[in-house]
Motif scaffolding. Structure first.
Motif, PDB file in Angstrom:
ATOM      1  N   GLY A  77      -1.232   2.305  16.645  1.00 59.13           N
ATOM      2  CA  GLY A  77      -1.506   3.261  17.964  1.00 59.13           C
ATOM      3  C   GLY A  77      -2.693   1.926  18.672  1.00 59.13           C
ATOM      4  N   THR A  78      -3.261   2.391  19.484  1.00 62.93           N
ATOM      5  CA  THR A  78      -4.600   2.045  20.301  1.00 62.93           C
ATOM      6  C   THR A  78      -5.606   2.521  19.100  1.00 62.93           C
ATOM      7  OG1 THR A  78      -3.673   3.228  22.029  1.00 62.93           O
ATOM      8  CG2 THR A  78      -2.968   1.858  22.043  1.00 62.93           C
ATOM      9  N   HIS A  79      -6.571   3.024  20.784  1.00 63.75           N
ATOM     10  CA  HIS A  79      -7.762   3.575  20.763  1.00 63.75           C
ATOM     11  C   HIS A  79      -7.755   4.648  19.716  1.00 63.75           C
ATOM     12  CE1 HIS A  79      -9.062   0.169  22.666  1.00 63.75           C
ATOM     13  NE2 HIS A  79     -10.122   0.563  21.958  1.00 63.75           N
ATOM     14  N   ALA A  80      -5.833   5.438  20.158  1.00 62.80           N
ATOM     15  CA  ALA A  80      -6.463   6.641  20.331  1.00 62.80           C
ATOM     16  C   ALA A  80      -6.041   7.640  18.794  1.00 62.80           C
ATOM     17  CB  ALA A  80      -4.651   7.243  20.628  1.00 62.80           C
ATOM     18  N   LEU A  81      -5.786   5.928  17.797  1.00 59.53           N
ATOM     19  CA  LEU A  81      -5.862   6.484  16.409  1.00 59.53           C
ATOM     20  C   LEU A  81      -7.166   6.708  16.254  1.00 59.53           C
ATOM     21  CD1 LEU A  81      -4.256   3.767  15.376  1.00 59.53           C
ATOM     22  CD2 LEU A  81      -3.428   6.080  14.497  1.00 59.53           C
ATOM     23  N   LEU A  82      -8.522   6.918  16.932  1.00 56.26           N
ATOM     24  CA  LEU A  82      -9.893   6.898  16.737  1.00 56.26           C
ATOM     25  C   LEU A  82     -10.048   8.618  16.887  1.00 56.26           C
ATOM     26  CD1 LEU A  82     -11.666   3.905  18.499  1.00 56.26           C
ATOM     27  CD2 LEU A  82     -10.891   4.545  15.842  1.00 56.26           C
ATOM     28  N   SER A  83      -8.840   8.846  17.330  1.00 54.90           N
ATOM     29  CA  SER A  83      -9.701  10.182  18.501  1.00 54.90           C
ATOM     30  C   SER A  83      -9.356  11.267  17.321  1.00 54.90           C
ATOM     31  CB  SER A  83      -8.989  10.845  19.563  1.00 54.90           C
ATOM     32  OG  SER A  83      -7.929  10.676  19.156  1.00 54.90           O
ATOM     33  N   GLU A  84     -10.677  12.371  17.076  1.00 54.64           N
ATOM     34  CA  GLU A  84     -10.829  13.490  16.324  1.00 54.64           C
ATOM     35  C   GLU A  84      -9.121  13.741  15.914  1.00 54.64           C
ATOM     36  OE1 GLU A  84     -13.398  15.668  16.006  1.00 54.64           O
ATOM     37  OE2 GLU A  84     -14.730  14.284  15.911  1.00 54.64           O
ATOM     38  N   MET A 122       0.326  -1.320  -0.109  1.00 54.01           N
ATOM     39  CA  MET A 122       0.400   0.016  -0.271  1.00 54.01           C
ATOM     40  C   MET A 122       0.778   1.472   0.181  1.00 54.01           C
ATOM     41  SD  MET A 122      -2.926   0.871  -0.329  1.00 54.01           S
ATOM     42  CE  MET A 122      -4.106   0.058  -0.355  1.00 54.01           C
ATOM     43  N   VAL A 123       1.671   1.414   0.935  1.00 57.50           N
ATOM     44  CA  VAL A 123       2.228   2.799   1.185  1.00 57.50           C
ATOM     45  C   VAL A 123       3.513   3.063  -0.016  1.00 57.50           C
ATOM     46  CG1 VAL A 123       4.896   3.323   2.367  1.00 57.50           C
ATOM     47  CG2 VAL A 123       3.360   2.510   3.367  1.00 57.50           C
ATOM     48  N   ARG A 124       4.305   1.446  -0.546  1.00 62.03           N
ATOM     49  CA  ARG A 124       4.926   1.630  -1.801  1.00 62.03           C
ATOM     50  C   ARG A 124       3.674   1.955  -3.622  1.00 62.03           C
ATOM     51  NH1 ARG A 124       8.847   1.886  -4.460  1.00 62.03           N
ATOM     52  NH2 ARG A 124       9.997   0.002  -5.247  1.00 62.03           N
ATOM     53  N   ASN A 125       3.026   2.039  -3.424  1.00 62.33           N
ATOM     54  CA  ASN A 125       1.994   2.817  -3.959  1.00 62.33           C
ATOM     55  C   ASN A 125       1.247   4.113  -3.498  1.00 62.33           C
ATOM     56  OD1 ASN A 125       0.663   0.590  -6.510  1.00 62.33           O
ATOM     57  ND2 ASN A 125       1.324  -0.484  -4.635  1.00 62.33           N
ATOM     58  N   GLY A 126       2.056   4.457  -2.860  1.00 66.11           N
ATOM     59  CA  GLY A 126       2.214   5.758  -2.130  1.00 66.11           C
ATOM     60  C   GLY A 126       0.711   6.647  -1.468  1.00 66.11           C
ATOM     61  N   TRP A 127       0.667   4.950  -1.309  1.00 61.32           N
ATOM     62  CA  TRP A 127      -0.687   5.345   0.280  1.00 61.32           C
ATOM     63  C   TRP A 127      -0.867   5.918   1.075  1.00 61.32           C
ATOM     64  CZ3 TRP A 127      -5.743   6.956  -1.136  1.00 61.32           C
ATOM     65  CH2 TRP A 127      -5.812   6.767  -3.135  1.00 61.32           C
ATOM     66  N   GLN A 128      -1.485   6.108   2.566  1.00 59.07           N
ATOM     67  CA  GLN A 128      -1.003   5.612   3.867  1.00 59.07           C
ATOM     68  C   GLN A 128      -1.695   4.172   5.026  1.00 59.07           C
ATOM     69  OE1 GLN A 128      -1.706   9.749   4.993  1.00 59.07           O
ATOM     70  NE2 GLN A 128      -0.133   9.530   6.088  1.00 59.07           N
ATOM     71  N   ALA A 129      -1.156   4.017   5.428  1.00 57.32           N
ATOM     72  CA  ALA A 129      -2.240   2.863   6.081  1.00 57.32           C
ATOM     73  C   ALA A 129      -2.142   3.303   7.680  1.00 57.32           C
ATOM     74  CB  ALA A 129      -1.165   1.309   5.804  1.00 57.32           C
ATOM     75  N   ALA A 130      -2.898   2.700   8.459  1.00 55.12           N
ATOM     76  CA  ALA A 130      -3.170   2.252   9.929  1.00 55.12           C
ATOM     77  C   ALA A 130      -3.001   1.706  10.457  1.00 55.12           C
ATOM     78  CB  ALA A 130      -4.221   3.898   9.994  1.00 55.12           C
ATOM     79  N   LEU A 131      -2.505   0.858  11.619  1.00 51.57           N
ATOM     80  CA  LEU A 131      -3.029  -0.648  12.170  1.00 51.57           C
ATOM     81  C   LEU A 131      -2.473   0.008  13.819  1.00 51.57           C
ATOM     82  CD1 LEU A 131      -0.195  -3.392  12.238  1.00 51.57           C
ATOM     83  CD2 LEU A 131      -1.032  -2.407  14.401  1.00 51.57           C
ATOM     84  N   MET A 132      -4.336  -0.495  13.895  1.00 52.44           N
ATOM     85  CA  MET A 132      -4.684  -0.504  15.467  1.00 52.44           C
ATOM     86  C   MET A 132      -4.517  -1.607  16.469  1.00 52.44           C
ATOM     87  SD  MET A 132      -8.409   2.264  16.356  1.00 52.44           S
ATOM     88  CE  MET A 132      -9.314   0.427  16.289  1.00 52.44           C
ATOM     89  N   ALA A 133      -3.965  -1.556  17.486  1.00 57.56           N
ATOM     90  CA  ALA A 133      -3.912  -2.750  17.909  1.00 57.56           C
ATOM     91  C   ALA A 133      -4.764  -2.073  19.923  1.00 57.56           C
ATOM     92  CB  ALA A 133      -2.869  -2.495  18.558  1.00 57.56           C
ATOM     93  N   PRO A 134      -4.757  -3.563  20.951  1.00 59.94           N
ATOM     94  CA  PRO A 134      -5.248  -3.393  21.775  1.00 59.94           C
ATOM     95  C   PRO A 134      -4.695  -2.740  22.798  1.00 59.94           C
ATOM     96  CG  PRO A 134      -5.385  -5.713  21.327  1.00 59.94           C
ATOM     97  CD  PRO A 134      -4.672  -4.747  20.402  1.00 59.94           C
ATOM     98  N   THR A 135      -3.372  -3.429  23.162  1.00 57.57           N
ATOM     99  CA  THR A 135      -2.576  -2.692  24.149  1.00 57.57           C
ATOM    100  C   THR A 135      -1.684  -1.732  23.740  1.00 57.57           C
ATOM    101  OG1 THR A 135      -1.214  -4.010  24.717  1.00 57.57           O
ATOM    102  CG2 THR A 135      -3.859  -4.580  25.064  1.00 57.57           C
ATOM    103  N   GLU A 136      -1.171  -0.673  25.015  1.00 53.34           N
ATOM    104  CA  GLU A 136       0.228  -0.124  24.662  1.00 53.34           C
ATOM    105  C   GLU A 136       1.059  -0.880  24.099  1.00 53.34           C
ATOM    106  OE1 GLU A 136       0.793   3.572  26.183  1.00 53.34           O
ATOM    107  OE2 GLU A 136      -1.157   4.378  26.072  1.00 53.34           O
ATOM    108  N   ILE A 137       1.520  -1.630  25.085  1.00 49.44           N
ATOM    109  CA  ILE A 137       2.144  -2.904  24.983  1.00 49.44           C
ATOM    110  C   ILE A 137       2.534  -3.414  23.390  1.00 49.44           C
ATOM    111  CG2 ILE A 137       3.178  -5.101  25.319  1.00 49.44           C
ATOM    112  CD1 ILE A 137       2.751  -4.129  28.225  1.00 49.44           C
ATOM    113  N   LEU A 138       1.108  -3.848  23.035  1.00 47.63           N
ATOM    114  CA  LEU A 138       1.220  -3.998  21.533  1.00 47.63           C
ATOM    115  C   LEU A 138       1.464  -3.480  20.628  1.00 47.63           C
ATOM    116  CD1 LEU A 138       0.929  -7.207  20.877  1.00 47.63           C
ATOM    117  CD2 LEU A 138      -1.591  -6.856  20.978  1.00 47.63           C
ATOM    118  N   ALA A 139       1.321  -2.314  20.798  1.00 45.29           N
ATOM    119  CA  ALA A 139       0.788  -1.032  19.812  1.00 45.29           C
ATOM    120  C   ALA A 139       2.580  -0.558  19.580  1.00 45.29           C
ATOM    121  CB  ALA A 139       0.713   0.247  20.307  1.00 45.29           C
TER     122      ALA A 139
END
Ligand code: ADP
Ligand code: MG
Length: 701
Positions: free
Chosen positions: A366-373, A303-320
């Motif tokens: 990131g964590t749920h923080a990714l969802l914020s406004e 996705m990135v090599r095609n010029g787009w961004q990606a987001a990955l959301m994990a349930p805990t900070e340790i995991l992120a």
């Protein structure tokens, strides 16, 4: 189809505004809602038991002859008791009625009655308080199962029963069309809606009840599947991002290992989806350790090599944080990664947000923080969520809303029975990682009593001496408070104490670390980094290590009080070892005698197969727990019990749903009124819309 079915409950006698409010608390507004409020269970009056064999404290039907006339006792103003004794030849009991002069006056000595209620009291002095009482027939019980409804304050099951009777009488005059097409009913041998409703509320016998249930379960599952399948097949518009090239050779060349066939296949499937012009909705299901991270990395890379961004959301900070580490290792400088969690210092957060909005950062982890406004992306093309069972459909949708119809990849480490996956993730395509990376040996698992603890510690020390590492998961503290009424020690306190004792005693001279959920993120990070680097030999941890932590040099997992953990959790915990080239061992310490706990431990010792464990888990825990807690945002089922044997019906309903959709049935689109020749179909469509309203028809993407 206005009329009786859609009329407000106030059309029933004795239902005024106050009752109507009470009904509303049960989500019952119309007569139809009331008729769909199925009994939770039934009082069985047909098989009375003897006083001696009545299960203690559980409602049951007892057949007994009255021995003494009711004796009246005024205990205080406004409270009169009536007491009499009754016997069945072998034993006797005392029956007490409160303020029920009317009933007491009908009780005649030497007559035989059926009493329904819980029998309590000691072995020699059995009692029944306020039972329901009916005259007994010559022999046996009454031919009936009496419905018991979910009730709410002020609205008892008995009142509901009376209202349901009235509602059913109304159906005799005016029955709406059946939402199941007649041909389908005939093919599946299902009774009509009218018969089903009459029998589910007032079954003559078990067989009638079973027939009614079958019909209603089938209908419910058909409606569920129609909704899921349509949402899945619905053209969800154009995908925002479309890749033209997969760059897989480039990605595979970066990997420190060669990908398994299953990983290659999963990546290819994703790339095909993302090249199709339609937004991908795909679930990667793989047991712990199957290498889901590398799959995500490959998909993100493309996705990135095609010029787009990606987001990955994990349930805990340790995991992120760990994902940032492992993705950076796999992707190197080909992708610029930023971390976004709630506890990031403000300045750093601002910087990251700006870099995401400008497009300079290509991947946000990131964590749920990714969802914020405040989180904005320049060109978000792909959303990945890890350990899906912790996120709801709605959260997935919220993250996706930050891009224009981005592709969606969900990674689940919870092995769930395949059939259940079909329901939970019916809106997703599935790739299964059914192959572990080469060289893995199953984790040898032993359940031992606490008398073997010292030996286990010796075993751990020998491995630490060889340069390996180990986890020790602390006992979970019982929630309800400790023995002797003293407040229980918290999980945290127990973890701290455990670490101190181990460090001072059996592991003196070794480096013992501590990881628990209440630590500050920076401290956690420090501990995890030290453990990853091998600076900590033994990591004492609460269940925060359950998800996703990956340190291949760790080969031992010791779990204290193993009986306190569920099977899925034990499997996850054990999955932290057996990730490298060394044989690994899991030691479950437990003194539990309880049969169910023993069985869980036995299953763990017998198999490492996540799917088998999930099946066992489902059997042991029962549907409410398993399905209930995980269904997240899916419509809830009223009557179907998928873990309790309705799976066969589910498959039949699913086939029927597919066939209907193939014939052009579209519950959401326009034109649902056009199936003039079959009056059932518009009703069916209406039901699908209603069921999915609860989750917001749009949300499932
Ligand atoms: P999970 O599916 O549980 O998320 P991970 O992605 O954390 O599994 O991978 C588990 C471990 O296996 C990691 O240490 C990873 O580097 C390693 N791994 C993944 N794929 C392969 C492979 N094809 N060959 C060898 N090791 C692999
Ligand atoms: Mg993982």
């Amino acid at each position: 189809m206005a009329g009786w079915w859609d009329a407000p409950v106030t059309v029933l006698k004795s239902v005024g505004d106050r009752r109507a409010e009470q009904f509303a608390r049960l989500h019952i507004r119309t007569v139809g809602d009331l008729l769909r409020h199925y009994p939770r269970h039934y009082e069985d009056w047909s098989h009375p038991v003897s006083i001696a064999s009545a299960p203690f404290g559980e409602p049951c039907c007892v057949r007994a002859t009255v021995l003494t006339a009711p004796e009246e006792r005024r205990v205080r103003p406004g409270m009169v008791l009536y007491r009499f004794s009754a016997g069945d030849g072998a034993s006797r009991m005392t029956v007490t009625l409160f303020n029920n002069r009317f009933l007491a006056a009908r009780i005649r000595p030497r007559k035989t009655y059926l009493f329904y209620g819980p029998v309590t009291g000691g072995f020699t002095r059995r009692e029944m308080a306020s039972p329901q009482i009916e005259e007994a027939p010559e022999t046996g019980g009454l031919p009936r199962l009496r419905p018991v409804y979910r009730q709410t304050e002020g609205l008892s099951s008995h009142v509901i029963e009376g209202c349901v009777r009235q509602a059913l009488e109304g159906l005799e005059r005016e029955m709406p069309a059946d939402p199941l097409p007649e041909a389908l009913r005939r093919k599946e041998g299902l009774c009509s809606l009218k018969d089903a409703l009459n029998r589910i509320h007032f079954p003559e016998d078990e067989a009638a009840l079973e027939a009614a249930r079958r019909r209603l379960v089938y209908e419910e599952l058909l409606v569920l599947q129609l909704g899921m399948l349509t949402l899945k097949s619905r053209a969800r518009g154009e995908a925002g991002a479309r890749i033209t090239e997969g760059y897989t050779a480039e990605f595979f060349a970066r990997l420190p290992f060669s990908p398994t066939g299953a990983q290659r296949r999963a990546i290819e499937e994703c790339l095909e989806d993302m090249a199709s012009g339609r937004p991908m909705s795909r679930l990667i299901q793989g047991d712990v350790g199957s290498g889901k991270t590398a799959v995500a990395a490959g998909v993100i890379h493309a996705m990135v090599r095609n010029g787009w961004q990606a987001a990955l959301m994990a349930p805990t900070e340790i995991l992120a944080e760990q994902h940032v580490r492992s993705l950076s290792a796999l992707l190197g400088d080909s992708v610029r990664v930023g971390l976004l969690t709630g506890s990031l210092p403000a300045a750093q957060k601002r910087e990251t947000l700006a870099a995401l909005a400008s497009g300079e950062l290509q991947l946000a982890v990131g964590t749920h923080a990714l969802l914020s406004e405040g989180v904005r992306f320049a060109r978000l093309g792909l959303v990945v969520t890890d350990e899906q069972h912790r996120f709801g459909v709605e959260q997935r949708a919220r993250l996706a809303a930050k891009g224009e119809n981005p592709h969606l990849l969900v990674m689940s480490a919870t092995p769930i029975p395949r059939t259940l996956a079909l329901i939970l993730y019916g809106d997703l395509d599935v790739s299964v990682l059914d192959e572990l990376p080469p060289g893995r040996t199953p984790v040898a698992t032993y359940a031992v009593g606490s008398d073997k603890r010292e030996r286990a510690y010796g075993y751990v020390r020998r491995h630490l001496d060889q340069g390996r590492q180990a986890y020790l998961v602390c006992p979970l503290v019982e929630e309800s408070g400790g023995e002797d009424g003293l407040p229980a020690e918290s999980d945290l306190a127990s973890a701290v104490r455990m670490r101190d004792e181990l460090q001072a005693g059996p592991f003196r001279g070794y480096r013992v670390g501590l990881l628990h959920g209440k630590m500050k993120p920076a401290e956690k990070e420090q501990v995890m980094t030290a453990f990853s680097a091998g600076d900590i030999g033994l990591l004492v941890a609460t269940t925060v290590v359950e998800v996703g932590v990956d340190v291949p040099n760790a080969v031992l997992m010791v779990i204290e009080n193993a009986e306190r953990f569920g099977l899925a959790q034990l499997h996850q915990l054990r999955g932290r070892v057996g990730r490298g080239k060394w044989p690994s061992t899991c030691i479950l310490i437990s003194d539990a005698r309880n049969e169910e706990a023993r069985r869980r431990l036995r299953v763990m010792c017998e198999t490492c197969d996540g799917f088998r464990i999930a099946d066992e888990d489902l059997k042991l825990r029962g549907p409410g727990d398993f399905f209930g807690r995980r269904q997240h945002g899916l419509p809830s089922l009223r009557i179907a019990d998928l873990a309790g044997g309705d799976m066969t019906l589910f498959r039949r309903a699913q086939d029927a749903a597919r066939a209907l959709i193939d014939e052009g049935f579209r519950p959401f689109g326009p034109g649902t009124e056009e199936w003039g020749d079959d009056p059932a179909l518009p009703l069916l469509a209406e039901q699908v819309r209603r069921l999915f309203e609860q989750v917001g028809g749009q949300g499932l993407n």
